[in-house]
Design a protein around this motif. Structure first.
Motif, short mmCIF file in Angstrom:
data_model
loop_
_atom_site.label_atom_id
_atom_site.label_comp_id
_atom_site.label_asym_id
_atom_site.label_seq_id
_atom_site.Cartn_x
_atom_site.Cartn_y
_atom_site.Cartn_z
N VAL A 21 0.84 -1.20 0.00
CA VAL A 21 0.00 0.00 0.00
C VAL A 21 0.87 1.25 0.00
N ARG A 22 1.89 1.24 0.83
CA ARG A 22 2.81 2.38 0.91
C ARG A 22 3.45 2.65 -0.44
N ARG A 23 3.91 1.60 -1.11
CA ARG A 23 4.55 1.77 -2.41
C ARG A 23 3.58 2.35 -3.44
N ARG A 24 2.31 1.86 -3.44
CA ARG A 24 1.32 2.38 -4.39
C ARG A 24 1.03 3.85 -4.14
N ILE A 25 0.97 4.22 -2.87
CA ILE A 25 0.69 5.62 -2.53
C ILE A 25 1.84 6.52 -3.00
N LEU A 26 3.08 6.10 -2.77
CA LEU A 26 4.23 6.92 -3.18
C LEU A 26 4.30 7.04 -4.71
N GLU A 27 4.02 5.95 -5.40
CA GLU A 27 4.03 5.99 -6.87
C GLU A 27 2.93 6.91 -7.39
N ALA A 74 12.33 8.14 -2.60
CA ALA A 74 12.32 6.73 -2.99
C ALA A 74 12.80 6.57 -4.42
N PHE A 75 12.50 7.54 -5.26
CA PHE A 75 12.94 7.48 -6.66
C PHE A 75 14.42 7.80 -6.81
N SER A 76 14.90 8.83 -6.13
CA SER A 76 16.27 9.29 -6.35
C SER A 76 17.31 8.29 -5.88
N ALA A 77 16.92 7.36 -5.00
CA ALA A 77 17.88 6.42 -4.45
C ALA A 77 18.47 5.50 -5.52
N ASP A 78 17.67 5.08 -6.51
CA ASP A 78 18.22 4.18 -7.52
C ASP A 78 18.12 4.67 -8.95
N ALA A 79 17.96 5.95 -9.16
CA ALA A 79 17.89 6.46 -10.53
C ALA A 79 19.28 6.52 -11.17
N ALA A 80 19.38 6.05 -12.41
CA ALA A 80 20.57 6.18 -13.25
C ALA A 80 21.85 5.67 -12.60
N PRO A 81 21.97 4.36 -12.42
CA PRO A 81 23.23 3.82 -11.89
C PRO A 81 24.36 3.99 -12.91
N LEU A 82 25.60 3.99 -12.43
CA LEU A 82 26.77 4.13 -13.30
C LEU A 82 27.68 2.93 -13.08
N HIS A 83 27.87 2.12 -14.13
CA HIS A 83 28.65 0.90 -14.03
C HIS A 83 30.08 1.12 -14.54
N ASP A 84 30.94 0.19 -14.22
CA ASP A 84 32.35 0.27 -14.64
C ASP A 84 32.66 -0.90 -15.57
N SER A 85 32.70 -0.61 -16.88
CA SER A 85 33.03 -1.63 -17.88
C SER A 85 34.50 -1.57 -18.28
N GLY A 86 35.21 -0.55 -17.75
CA GLY A 86 36.59 -0.33 -18.16
C GLY A 86 36.72 0.70 -19.26
N ASP A 87 35.60 1.19 -19.77
CA ASP A 87 35.59 2.21 -20.83
C ASP A 87 34.77 3.40 -20.33
N ILE A 88 35.44 4.46 -19.86
CA ILE A 88 34.74 5.57 -19.24
C ILE A 88 33.79 6.26 -20.20
N ASP A 89 34.18 6.38 -21.48
CA ASP A 89 33.31 7.04 -22.46
C ASP A 89 31.99 6.27 -22.61
N ALA A 90 32.09 4.95 -22.80
CA ALA A 90 30.88 4.13 -22.97
C ALA A 90 30.04 4.13 -21.70
#
Length: 221
Positions: A21-27, A74-90
């Motif tokens: 219920v909490r999640r539905r209300i926040l969404e 709740a949204f800002s916590a996991d928005a747009a993660p940044l991974h490390d593939s070894g290629d900073i440009d990509a």
């Protein structure tokens, strides 16, 4: 003979109804903030969209600002993660594409809509600042790794984040067209080329963290 059901514990489901219920209300709250702004957030509409009784909204969030803060945090916590593939440009191209998708979501549009109002509201200001701080922390870790490996010269990470994310915010908030991967590639190429050329011209160090190291010559990768 044992009595059936007289002492049996009720089965507990993971998360439980309260969490759902909490999640539905926040969404629902985030979607309505995106549509009507923080000033147009109404509890009866939140309840209707979430499919709950209005008292459930009031009981958990007696203050409208608290509801908006929780919905956006709740949204800002996991928005747009940044991974490390070894290629900073990509990796930065992937990050900008994910950031555009996040900002285009109801929660992301809600976050954009409160940026202006946040100047006069300390609670909302804290949410906006926290969203930027989380983004900066993710980028800083990846940039530090790129500097250590010689992919990037030493750079002001906050300025780099602002130069990269600024055009994304502008294109998404204008809504004139969809942000594409080609946009992300073009922004990343221009910003990183500028960082590398400027560092080479200034003789700036390139490795050993954000404050020191050897310069990496500019040129094709």
């Amino acid at each position: 003979m044992a009595q059936n059901g007289s002492t049996r514990e009720p089965a507990r489901r993971p998360g439980g109804r309260t969490a759902r219920v909490r999640r539905r209300i926040l969404e629902a709250a985030a979607e309505l903030i995106a549509r009507d702004g923080i000033g147009g957030l109404r509890y009866d509409q939140v309840a209707e969209l979430a499919g709950v009784n209005k008292t459930s909204v009031y009981r958990n969030w007696p203050d409208r600002t608290a509801l908006a803060v929780d919905a956006l945090a709740a949204f800002s916590a996991d928005a747009a993660p940044l991974h490390d593939s070894g290629d900073i440009d990509a990796d930065l191209v992937d990050f900008l594409e994910a950031l555009a998708a996040a900002l285009s979501s109801p929660q992301g549009r809600a976050l954009l809509s409160v940026v202006g109002a946040a100047h006069d509201n300390p609670d909302l200001r804290a949410v906006v600042d926290e969203a930027f701080a989380q983004r900066l922390t993710a980028v800083r870790r990846r940039v530090e790794a790129a500097i250590e490996s010689g992919e990037l010269p030493a750079v002001d990470c906050r300025l780099l984040v602002e130069m990269l994310s600024g055009p994304v915010h502008l294109l998404v908030s204008r809504g004139a067209r969809e942000f594409t991967r080609a946009d992300a590639q073009r922004i990343t190429a221009i910003v990183l080329a500028g960082v590398r050329v400027t560092a080479a011209q200034d003789g700036a160090p390139a490795a050993g963290g954000l404050d020191g190291g050897e310069a990496r010559p500019a040129g094709p990768r």
